[in-house]
Design a protein around this motif. Structure first.
Motif, PDB file in Angstrom:
ATOM      1  N   PRO A   5       1.664  -0.827  -5.450  1.00 38.34           N
ATOM      2  CA  PRO A   5       2.115  -1.845  -4.858  1.00 38.34           C
ATOM      3  C   PRO A   5       1.316  -2.715  -3.953  1.00 38.34           C
ATOM      4  O   PRO A   5       1.498  -3.672  -3.126  1.00 38.34           O
ATOM      5  N   HIS A   6       0.216  -1.704  -3.227  1.00 33.72           N
ATOM      6  CA  HIS A   6      -0.575  -2.263  -1.920  1.00 33.72           C
ATOM      7  C   HIS A   6      -1.587  -1.774  -2.263  1.00 33.72           C
ATOM      8  O   HIS A   6      -1.984  -0.275  -1.754  1.00 33.72           O
ATOM      9  N   ALA A   7      -2.910  -2.387  -2.743  1.00 31.35           N
ATOM     10  CA  ALA A   7      -4.291  -1.795  -2.735  1.00 31.35           C
ATOM     11  C   ALA A   7      -5.076  -3.114  -2.624  1.00 31.35           C
ATOM     12  O   ALA A   7      -4.987  -4.169  -2.973  1.00 31.35           O
ATOM     13  N   HIS A   8      -6.342  -2.518  -1.725  1.00 32.24           N
ATOM     14  CA  HIS A   8      -7.279  -3.815  -1.524  1.00 32.24           C
ATOM     15  C   HIS A   8      -8.276  -3.796  -2.391  1.00 32.24           C
ATOM     16  O   HIS A   8      -9.540  -3.049  -2.339  1.00 32.24           O
ATOM     17  N   MET A   9      -8.037  -3.860  -3.760  1.00 36.57           N
ATOM     18  CA  MET A   9      -9.166  -3.797  -4.751  1.00 36.57           C
ATOM     19  C   MET A   9     -10.461  -4.550  -4.617  1.00 36.57           C
ATOM     20  O   MET A   9     -11.465  -3.684  -5.225  1.00 36.57           O
TER      21      MET A   9
ATOM     22  N   ALA B 240      -3.377 -10.064   0.743  1.00 28.72           N
ATOM     23  CA  ALA B 240      -4.680 -10.461   1.639  1.00 28.72           C
ATOM     24  C   ALA B 240      -4.805  -9.668   2.747  1.00 28.72           C
ATOM     25  O   ALA B 240      -3.842  -9.306   3.527  1.00 28.72           O
ATOM     26  N   PHE B 241      -5.895  -9.363   3.108  1.00 26.54           N
ATOM     27  CA  PHE B 241      -6.540  -8.318   4.249  1.00 26.54           C
ATOM     28  C   PHE B 241      -7.681  -8.981   4.891  1.00 26.54           C
ATOM     29  O   PHE B 241      -8.237  -9.893   4.599  1.00 26.54           O
ATOM     30  N   TRP B 242      -7.852  -8.113   6.009  1.00 25.73           N
ATOM     31  CA  TRP B 242      -9.232  -8.541   6.789  1.00 25.73           C
ATOM     32  C   TRP B 242     -10.232  -7.732   6.252  1.00 25.73           C
ATOM     33  O   TRP B 242     -10.193  -6.769   5.495  1.00 25.73           O
TER      34      TRP B 242
ATOM     35  N   GLY C 224       1.741 -12.442   2.071  1.00 33.63           N
ATOM     36  CA  GLY C 224       1.381 -11.121   2.777  1.00 33.63           C
ATOM     37  C   GLY C 224       0.009 -10.717   2.588  1.00 33.63           C
ATOM     38  O   GLY C 224      -0.685 -11.267   2.002  1.00 33.63           O
ATOM     39  N   GLU C 225      -0.414  -9.682   3.540  1.00 35.11           N
ATOM     40  CA  GLU C 225       0.566  -8.946   4.264  1.00 35.11           C
ATOM     41  C   GLU C 225       0.098  -9.481   5.585  1.00 35.11           C
ATOM     42  O   GLU C 225      -0.664  -9.403   6.346  1.00 35.11           O
ATOM     43  N   ILE C 226       1.310 -10.220   6.091  1.00 37.03           N
ATOM     44  CA  ILE C 226       1.538 -10.832   7.389  1.00 37.03           C
ATOM     45  C   ILE C 226       2.154  -9.775   8.274  1.00 37.03           C
ATOM     46  O   ILE C 226       2.397  -8.873   7.963  1.00 37.03           O
TER      47      ILE C 226
ATOM     48  N   ASP D 262       5.841  -2.763   5.654  1.00 39.08           N
ATOM     49  CA  ASP D 262       5.089  -1.618   5.068  1.00 39.08           C
ATOM     50  C   ASP D 262       4.486  -0.907   6.428  1.00 39.08           C
ATOM     51  O   ASP D 262       4.704  -1.355   7.280  1.00 39.08           O
ATOM     52  N   HIS D 263       4.041   0.264   5.818  1.00 37.78           N
ATOM     53  CA  HIS D 263       3.425   1.155   6.836  1.00 37.78           C
ATOM     54  C   HIS D 263       4.450   1.774   7.866  1.00 37.78           C
ATOM     55  O   HIS D 263       4.104   2.100   9.105  1.00 37.78           O
ATOM     56  N   VAL D 264       5.669   1.992   7.550  1.00 36.99           N
ATOM     57  CA  VAL D 264       6.422   2.619   8.138  1.00 36.99           C
ATOM     58  C   VAL D 264       6.199   4.156   8.396  1.00 36.99           C
ATOM     59  O   VAL D 264       5.798   4.736   7.607  1.00 36.99           O
TER      60      VAL D 264
ATOM     61  N   SER E  64      -1.081   3.076  -1.611  1.00 34.79           N
ATOM     62  CA  SER E  64      -2.307   3.788  -1.046  1.00 34.79           C
ATOM     63  C   SER E  64      -2.818   3.095   0.020  1.00 34.79           C
ATOM     64  O   SER E  64      -3.516   3.521   0.823  1.00 34.79           O
ATOM     65  N   ALA E  65      -2.793   1.602  -0.078  1.00 38.58           N
ATOM     66  CA  ALA E  65      -3.270   0.843   0.867  1.00 38.58           C
ATOM     67  C   ALA E  65      -4.660   1.023   0.745  1.00 38.58           C
ATOM     68  O   ALA E  65      -5.412   0.604   1.694  1.00 38.58           O
ATOM     69  N   CYS E  66      -5.451   1.384  -0.174  1.00 42.33           N
ATOM     70  CA  CYS E  66      -6.651   1.743  -0.228  1.00 42.33           C
ATOM     71  C   CYS E  66      -7.530   0.549  -0.127  1.00 42.33           C
ATOM     72  O   CYS E  66      -7.223  -0.649  -0.500  1.00 42.33           O
TER      73      CYS E  66
HETATM   74 ZN   LIG Z   1      -3.140  -3.374   3.219  1.00 42.59          ZN
END
Ligand SMILES: [Zn+2]
Lengths: 271, 90
Positions: free
Chosen positions: A6-10, A33-35, A105-107, A169-171, A217-219
């Protein structure tokens, strides 16, 4: 086994990672969406990024039969510049209609600054006006506790926002309870050094239940593990959890949350 | 799982991490110079390990967290360092 990432920066990962995820049982991947690791110089940089997330990346995943979804925003790490954030938020409505976009997200917050809070409120307002799902990034390390509290305050203060349509996320052990107690979904990120190990994620599941929790994974472009979710499934198995519990955590739970957006569809395997 | 089963599953891994932390403490002690607030924060967090509670992980995380509630005026960096600089000042 089957699972949803559910959370990967492909955009930061290789094609080999897509292949390995599919082989491990991945049924869908979702990309917030990410930095980029550096600051984009203008809103036009975000326009291109949103095209990448809604056009190019789904095509890359489709080569392996993997549905690709995404979330759009200007991330908290670039939110100190409020004017830039306003320009990016103004770009978003045209992209939010696209078929693989699940919500905003991810805000969230990064250093818990006043401008970051303003930009968070801009996004929350857009999500409320358009009835979009929300995916929230909570800050790193020493900033997480304070940031999580501030974020929950913003979401609770807006009467239009339904907690069951927001995932925080990231709790970690010091933030998971406040998130769940207030009716939100919680995400546990299996990320080396700065977030959570599989063993700790299983501890939290055993302590707080598996009703509104998912793992990811937030990879990204940092040291991270694209197969972290199937590895966590293995940890659940080592801890004596049965196949139905594992399936609920790594497949049914993300499916239940994400299906609140009608665009989220899975190709159910025919056995 | 029983306590016995958990020891079978995690003891060696936890033992190894415990020795790693001990060696880190020794390494920093042996070195010269003043260090910074992270050293005090780490030792304060270590005290949480001895707490008679089943919430030690939460205690360690809280000990390493910014406890304040007001947003900061402006973000001057993007990075977090793993400890709150304000704690040694209080
Ligand atoms: Zn992320």
């Amino acid at each position: 086994m089957r699972y949803i990432e559910p959370h990967a920066h492909m955009v930061s990962r290789t094609t080999d990672d897509y292949q390995a995820m599919v082989v491990a049982g991945c049924a869908a991947v979702c990309e917030p969406a990410f930095w980029a690791g550096f600051d984009r110089s203008s809103a036009a940089g975000f326009y291109d990024y949103f095209c990448q997330l809604t056009e190019h990346e789904p095509r890359r995943a489709a080569k392996f039969g993997l549905p690709h979804y995404c979330w759009l925003c200007i991330n908290p790490k670039e939110a100190e510049d409020v004017k830039l954030a306003q320009d990016v938020v103004a770009l978003m409505p045209q992209f939010l209609e696209r078929s693989n976009v699940l919500g905003i997200g991810e805000i969230g917050l990064n250093k818990n600054s006043r401008n970051e809070l303003k930009v968070l409120e801009l996004h929350v307002d857009l999500a409320a006006r358009q009835n979009q799902l929300i995916l929230v990034h909570t800050p790193h390390l020493e900033d997480k506790l304070k940031g999580t509290r501030l974020i929950l305050d913003v979401l609770k203060a807006d009467g239009r926002i339904k907690p069951e349509r927001c995932l925080i996320d990231h709790v970690e052990e010091h933030t998971v309870k406040m998130v769940l107690d207030q009716g939100f979904w919680a995400g546990m990120t299996l990320y080396p050094e700065t977030k959570c190990t599989a063993a700790r994620a299983v501890d939290m599941i055993e302590r707080y239940g598996s009703e509104r929790l998912w793992m990811n994974s937030a990879c990204d472009w940092g040291v991270s593990v694209p197969l972290a979710v199937p590895y966590a499934a293995q940890e659940l198995r080592r801890r004596g959890h049965d196949a139905a519990t594992i399936d609920r955590l790594v497949y049914q739970n993300p499916k239940r949350f994400l299906s609140q957006c009608s665009k989220f569809k899975l190709i159910e395997p025919t056995v | 799982m029983s306590r016995q089963q958990l020891l079978d599953l995690y003891y060696l891994e936890a033992r190894s991490k415990l020795i790693d932390v001990a060696a880190f403490l020794d390494r920093v002690e042996r070195a010269s110079g003043a260090g910074d607030f992270r050293w005090d924060a780490f030792k304060a967090a270590l005290a949480q390990m001895q707490a008679a509670t089943s919430a030690r992980a939460e205690g360690v995380l809280n000990a390493l967290s910014d406890p304040t509630t007001e947003p900061i005026p402006v973000a001057t960096t993007k990075a977090a360092c793993g400890a709150w600089p304000g704690r040694s000042a209080t």
